[in-house]
Design a protein around this motif. Structure first.
Motif, PDB file in Angstrom:
ATOM      1  N   PHE A 125       0.822  -1.395   0.164  1.00 49.99           N
ATOM      2  CA  PHE A 125      -0.294   0.223  -0.444  1.00 49.99           C
ATOM      3  C   PHE A 125       1.112   1.194   0.461  1.00 49.99           C
ATOM      4  CE2 PHE A 125      -1.966   3.449   1.861  1.00 49.99           C
ATOM      5  CZ  PHE A 125      -3.243   3.359   1.243  1.00 49.99           C
ATOM      6  N   VAL A 150      -3.747  -3.630  -5.705  1.00 46.44           N
ATOM      7  CA  VAL A 150      -3.884  -2.753  -4.382  1.00 46.44           C
ATOM      8  C   VAL A 150      -5.733  -2.870  -4.323  1.00 46.44           C
ATOM      9  CG1 VAL A 150      -4.021  -1.163  -2.902  1.00 46.44           C
ATOM     10  CG2 VAL A 150      -1.379  -1.980  -3.389  1.00 46.44           C
ATOM     11  N   PHE A 178      -3.747  -4.003   4.133  1.00 49.95           N
ATOM     12  CA  PHE A 178      -3.581  -2.075   4.480  1.00 49.95           C
ATOM     13  C   PHE A 178      -4.101  -1.083   4.371  1.00 49.95           C
ATOM     14  CE2 PHE A 178      -5.161  -4.360  -0.401  1.00 49.95           C
ATOM     15  CZ  PHE A 178      -4.139  -4.108  -0.632  1.00 49.95           C
ATOM     16  N   TRP A 182      -1.852   2.649   5.493  1.00 50.59           N
ATOM     17  CA  TRP A 182      -2.826   3.376   5.386  1.00 50.59           C
ATOM     18  C   TRP A 182      -2.522   4.560   6.821  1.00 50.59           C
ATOM     19  CZ3 TRP A 182      -7.351   5.769   7.909  1.00 50.59           C
ATOM     20  CH2 TRP A 182      -7.646   6.928   7.470  1.00 50.59           C
TER      21      TRP A 182
END
Length: 264
Positions: A125, A150, A178, A182
């Motif tokens: 990611f 992704v 993921f 983030w």
């Protein structure tokens, strides 16, 4: 090969071969949702274990780390890259546990989870965040942009996780990876010098009206200021005399707010 990626590869392969011949050790460091409160270290250690019954699990995870890790580590720096990696793995574990509880999967509560997939998904990611248009070859044949990869992995994990497809695969741990990537990048950006400066210049001082600016300006005692701040005070004073309060920038308003009592 970068420093942290090389060490992570080595640790994962060493752990694989050691625990493959010692199943008690494998069980001790595996993540079992029902036991996580009494064995909290497994939130980290599970990331370095892989299915002892086959080589494909560790092979594909380490291939992903090998291809995406070095360039990202060079961009972020080794300490930051390691924090990203471990955070993604940790969030992946938490999401997996939460989903197991929410879905009321009694069997899943006692099913051990291992693998670096969540951590590697976090790396993927972050790589897509900085180089979204880079291409990778699926099955060494089909070129796909990393950002598309992704999105595809997210859809597959959601579809499989919600549909119960692919028994034995912790799809929500992948999604958690993921999410962890983030979250870490968001926290890092929020703590950056640029973000702190922007927050300061867009604070209360940037929204003050002329009356409040005048009041705070009168509170400032220029003789007590550091020479550098005194020079800035004199510059702003000349600007206000020539152009008025409306001409001040956000940064200059923040200066008035700070030394006029905005932080006290």
């Amino acid at each position: 090969m970068t420093r942290v990626v090389g060490r992570l590869l080595l640790i994962n392969f060493l752990a694989y071969f050691v625990t493959r011949s010692n199943l008690d050790l494998f069980a001790w460091f595996s993540l079992v949702p029902a036991q996580v409160l009494t064995r909290p270290w497994t939130l980290i250690t599970y990331q370095f274990l892989h299915d002892p019954g086959g080589f494909s699990h560790i092979f594909f995870n380490m291939i992903g780390l090998f291809f995406f890790g070095p360039k990202l580590e060079s961009r972020l720096g080794s300490p930051t890259f390691l924090k990203l990696y471990l955070t993604a793995g940790l969030v992946g574990a938490v999401v997996h546990i939460l989903w197991t509880v929410i879905s009321m999967s009694r069997g899943g509560l006692y099913m051990p989870m291992v693998g670096a997939s969540a951590a590697v998904y976090g790396v993927l990611f972050a790589y897509a965040r900085y180089w979204p248009r880079d291409r990778v070859l699926i099955w060494f044949v089909i070129p796909v942009q990393v950002r598309v990869l992704v999105i595809a992995f997210t859809v597959i994990s959601l579809w499989s996780g919600l549909g119960g497809v692919g028994g034995g695969v912790a799809h929500f741990a992948h999604l958690g990876g993921f999410l962890g990537g983030w979250l870490y990048l968001r926290m890092r950006a929020a703590r950056s010098p640029a973000a702190q400066f922007k927050k300061q210049t867009e604070g209360p001082g940037a929204r003050m009206g002329e009356r409040e600016l005048t009041t705070k300006w009168r509170r400032i005692e220029p003789t007590s200021l550091h020479p550098v701040n005194r020079a800035e005070y004199d510059r702003i004073s000349d600007k206000v005399k020539a152009l008025g309060w409306a001409a001040l920038t956000e940064r200059e308003r923040a200066f008035v707010d700070r030394f006029g009592g905005g932080f006290g």
